[in-house]
Design a protein around this motif. Structure first.
Motif, PDB file in Angstrom:
ATOM      1  N   GLU A  94       0.832  -1.192   0.000  1.00 36.89           N
ATOM      2  CA  GLU A  94       0.000   0.000   0.000  1.00 36.89           C
ATOM      3  C   GLU A  94       0.872   1.249   0.000  1.00 36.89           C
ATOM      4  OE1 GLU A  94      -2.679  -0.090   3.280  1.00 36.89           O
ATOM      5  OE2 GLU A  94      -3.186  -2.217   2.994  1.00 36.89           O
ATOM      6  N   CYS A  95       0.485   2.217  -0.816  1.00 37.93           N
ATOM      7  CA  CYS A  95       1.225   3.479  -0.896  1.00 37.93           C
ATOM      8  C   CYS A  95       0.550   4.490   0.009  1.00 37.93           C
ATOM      9  CB  CYS A  95       1.259   3.985  -2.332  1.00 37.93           C
ATOM     10  SG  CYS A  95       2.168   5.537  -2.525  1.00 37.93           S
ATOM     11  N   TRP A  96       1.263   4.902   1.082  1.00 43.47           N
ATOM     12  CA  TRP A  96       0.763   5.910   1.992  1.00 43.47           C
ATOM     13  C   TRP A  96       1.488   7.222   1.695  1.00 43.47           C
ATOM     14  CZ3 TRP A  96       0.934   2.891   7.317  1.00 43.47           C
ATOM     15  CH2 TRP A  96      -0.051   1.890   7.288  1.00 43.47           C
ATOM     16  N   ASP A  97       1.051   7.869   0.667  1.00 46.98           N
ATOM     17  CA  ASP A  97       1.707   9.107   0.218  1.00 46.98           C
ATOM     18  C   ASP A  97       3.187   8.812  -0.083  1.00 46.98           C
ATOM     19  OD1 ASP A  97       2.023  11.656  -0.578  1.00 46.98           O
ATOM     20  OD2 ASP A  97       1.783  12.578   1.395  1.00 46.98           O
ATOM     21  N   ALA A 165      -3.151   8.990  10.078  1.00 47.30           N
ATOM     22  CA  ALA A 165      -2.724  10.036   9.145  1.00 47.30           C
ATOM     23  C   ALA A 165      -1.648  10.925   9.754  1.00 47.30           C
ATOM     24  CB  ALA A 165      -3.939  10.874   8.725  1.00 47.30           C
ATOM     25  N   ARG A 168       1.680   8.985  10.030  1.00 47.53           N
ATOM     26  CA  ARG A 168       2.313   8.850   8.708  1.00 47.53           C
ATOM     27  C   ARG A 168       2.964  10.164   8.277  1.00 47.53           C
ATOM     28  NH1 ARG A 168      -2.956   6.092   5.806  1.00 47.53           N
ATOM     29  NH2 ARG A 168      -3.204   4.347   7.280  1.00 47.53           N
TER      30      ARG A 168
END
Length: 579
Positions: A94-97, A165, A168
């Protein structure tokens, strides 16, 4: 980060982030910076484990720093993972920004790759966002140009949950600041290495300069540094003690001169022809006392810096002794060892230097020959006594140096030597600048001056040699040589042909002048010669020949020798005998 929604928790986390980011800028080396990065994650961002995987020059990533578990640190620090394996990890999950999260449900495929990893088994998550021991969270770090610097890997959040959020964002901001700190640390490290390398180069340069200075100053032969180019090209800037001693001048005085100021006037052409770079020359330099010394100059160009001015480094070797030996050997090769007079080979060389292979008129005057040489025409006679005129080509002429037809004894040809009795034409071109040697008439003195060749044979010498021995004979020859040399002008040549035969070359004489010279020399020889308390006498017979272009040196000497024998036979034995 127990309750991320609460503002006071976010503010506390922000303060921690500010503190650990500030610590990044206090590290002094790249290793300290890397360790500060992972320590800041454990202390300020709420993770139990953190490591930095740094990109190596070959592209692979090495575990450069670890924090949170000494056992795990000892196990994986320094281990390397391939770039391909890391690229695979950074493109899956998964790409978290700016982050990459790989949950345990997908990460099982990575268990067998070559990336160093540390994890413990654990139960399945009890709720949706619970952290599993096999979950993976990566924060890539990029340089300002976009190239990958490394990857931060974190594990075990202290609250047991996947970061929200705010967590991260905090990790992403920290990775950005860490990349800046690592880039600065690398820059400082490169600068330090460059400074160390520069210092070493400067030390080597100083050592080289000191070695050169000592080699220059204490060299046993002369050394000089001179300017190259500009208005003062060749001016001496520096000289060593050996050169100062050689020239008898202090260094402060030599700095006012260049080599062109010191060189012998006859050698200035040699100096100018010598190339500046790698040039060699043998010439004479002036001493303070006015004498000259033979030296060998060897030049090389030295640059003061990469693009700085160039200087001429000159090595000056004293070759006076060698030149003296060379002159002695040359003198021995060209002079008689007993009398010191020029020998037969030297006599022929000097005589041959005045002759060319073109015949000259026996009746042409020296003035006419000189005028003809400068006007490009010549007036001379054939071997049969008929006049043959050679003129430069012009209107109505037969071409350059051709003959004009004028009567039965005139010849026209493209070759100026194409007439009966003429010698072979020279192969080295016409003698346009050669002043021909002419012979005056023997029957009447018409004022023509020529090169007289007086062949002298001693009368009565054999009897002295047989009666008193070679020692006395040698002493007589030495004294005769001295008397002949004294009786001629400066510039005339007295040579010993061999045995008791001598030859005198006297230029600029007429027929009467040559006859008078022969009488004077005969009268100079006749007086008694004392050897070991004994007086002996010898006489002399002279034959007068004349050198003329078109004849060889041997022909000239043979002609004079024949005239000497004619003169010897014409005198009675009583008049010839002496001693």
């Amino acid at each position: 980060m127990e309750t991320e929604s609460e503002p006071y928790v976010r503010l506390a986390t922000l303060r921690q982030l500010h503190r650990v980011v500030a610590d990044l800028n206090t590290a002094r080396s790249l290793a300290d910076t890397l360790q500060t990065v992972v320590d800041g994650i454990v202390v300020g961002l709420g993770y139990e484990l953190a490591c930095v995987n740094l990109v190596r020059p070959d592209g692979d990533l090495v575990v450069a720093a670890f924090a949170g578990d000494p056992a795990a640190e000892a196990l994986i620090t320094g281990r390397v993972g391939s770039r391909a394996s890391w690229e695979r990890r950074l493109t899956m999950g998964e790409c978290w920004d700016g982050l990459r999260f790989i949950p345990h449900t997908e990460g099982w495929v990575l268990l067998e790759d070559d990336v160093p990893q540390w994890h413990t088994d654990g139960p399945d998550p009890r709720f949706e966002d619970e952290w599993h021991p096999e979950d993976r969270l990566y924060a890539p770090m990029y340089a300002s140009g976009g190239e990958l610097l490394g990857v931060i890997s974190v594990d075990r959040p202290r609250n047991g949950r996947r970061p929200g959020a705010w967590g991260r964002e905090a990790l992403q901001m920290y990775a950005f600041q860490a990349a800046i700190a690592i880039s600065n640390a690398r820059l400082r490290a490169n600068m330090q290495r460059a400074l160390v390398r520069l210092e070493r180069e400067q030390q080597a340069l100083r050592a080289s300069e000191e070695s050169f200075r000592q080699a220059f100053e204490y060299a046993p032969s002369g050394m000089a540094i001179a300017e190259m180019g500009g208005d003062q090209h060749g001016r001496l800037l520096r000289t060593n003690d050996a050169l100062c001693r050689l020239l008898g001048r202090p260094a402060s005085v030599l700095r006012r001169y260049s080599f062109s100021d010191l060189v012998h006037p006859e050698d200035i052409g040699t100096l100018l022809r010598t190339s500046a770079e790698g040039g060699r020359a043998e010439l004479r330099l002036g001493r303070r006392d006015g004498t000259y010394v033979w030296v060998s100059l060897r030049n090389s160009v030295v640059a003061d810096a990469a693009d700085g001015p160039r200087f001429l480094l000159t090595h000056v070797e004293d070759i006076e002794e060698r030149k003296r030996h060379e002159l002695q050997l040359a003198h021995r090769a060209s002079h008689d060892s007993l009398t010191g007079l020029p020998n037969s080979a030297e006599l022929r060389a000097r005589l041959g230097a005045r002759l060319c292979r073109r015949p000259q008129s026996a009746r042409a005057s020296a003035i006419e020959a000189l005028d003809a040489a400068y006007e490009g025409r010549e007036v001379h006679g054939g071997h049969d006594g008929h006049e043959v005129r050679v003129e430069a080509g012009g209107a109505g002429g037969a071409g350059e140096h051709g003959f004009q037809p004028d009567g039965p004894d005139r010849y026209t040809a493209s070759d100026p030597f194409d007439f009966p009795g003429a010698p072979t034409a020279p192969t080295d071109g016409p003698y346009d600048h050669h002043v021909h040697t002419v012979a005056p008439a023997t029957d009447v003195d018409d004022g023509t001056k020529g090169l007289a060749v007086l062949f002298c044979d001693l009368d009565g010498f054999k009897s002295i040699n047989d009666r008193f021995g070679h020692h006395t004979g040698d002493a007589v020859l030495i004294e005769v040589a001295r008397r002949l040399t004294t009786g001629v002008r400066d510039g005339d040549t007295v040579a010993r042909l061999g045995g008791d035969e001598f030859v005198v070359l006297a230029d600029g004489l007429g027929a009467a002048d040559a006859a008078d010279l022969a009488v004077r020399l005969r009268n100079a020889i006749i007086p008694p010669i004392r050897v070991d308390g004994r007086a002996v006498r010898v006489g002399a017979s002279f034959g007068i020949g004349w050198a003329s272009c078109g004849m060889s040196a041997d022909e000239v000497l043979r002609s004079a020798d024949q005239r000497m024998y004619i003169e010897k036979r014409s005198r009675s034995k009583a008049h010839r005998r002496a001693g």
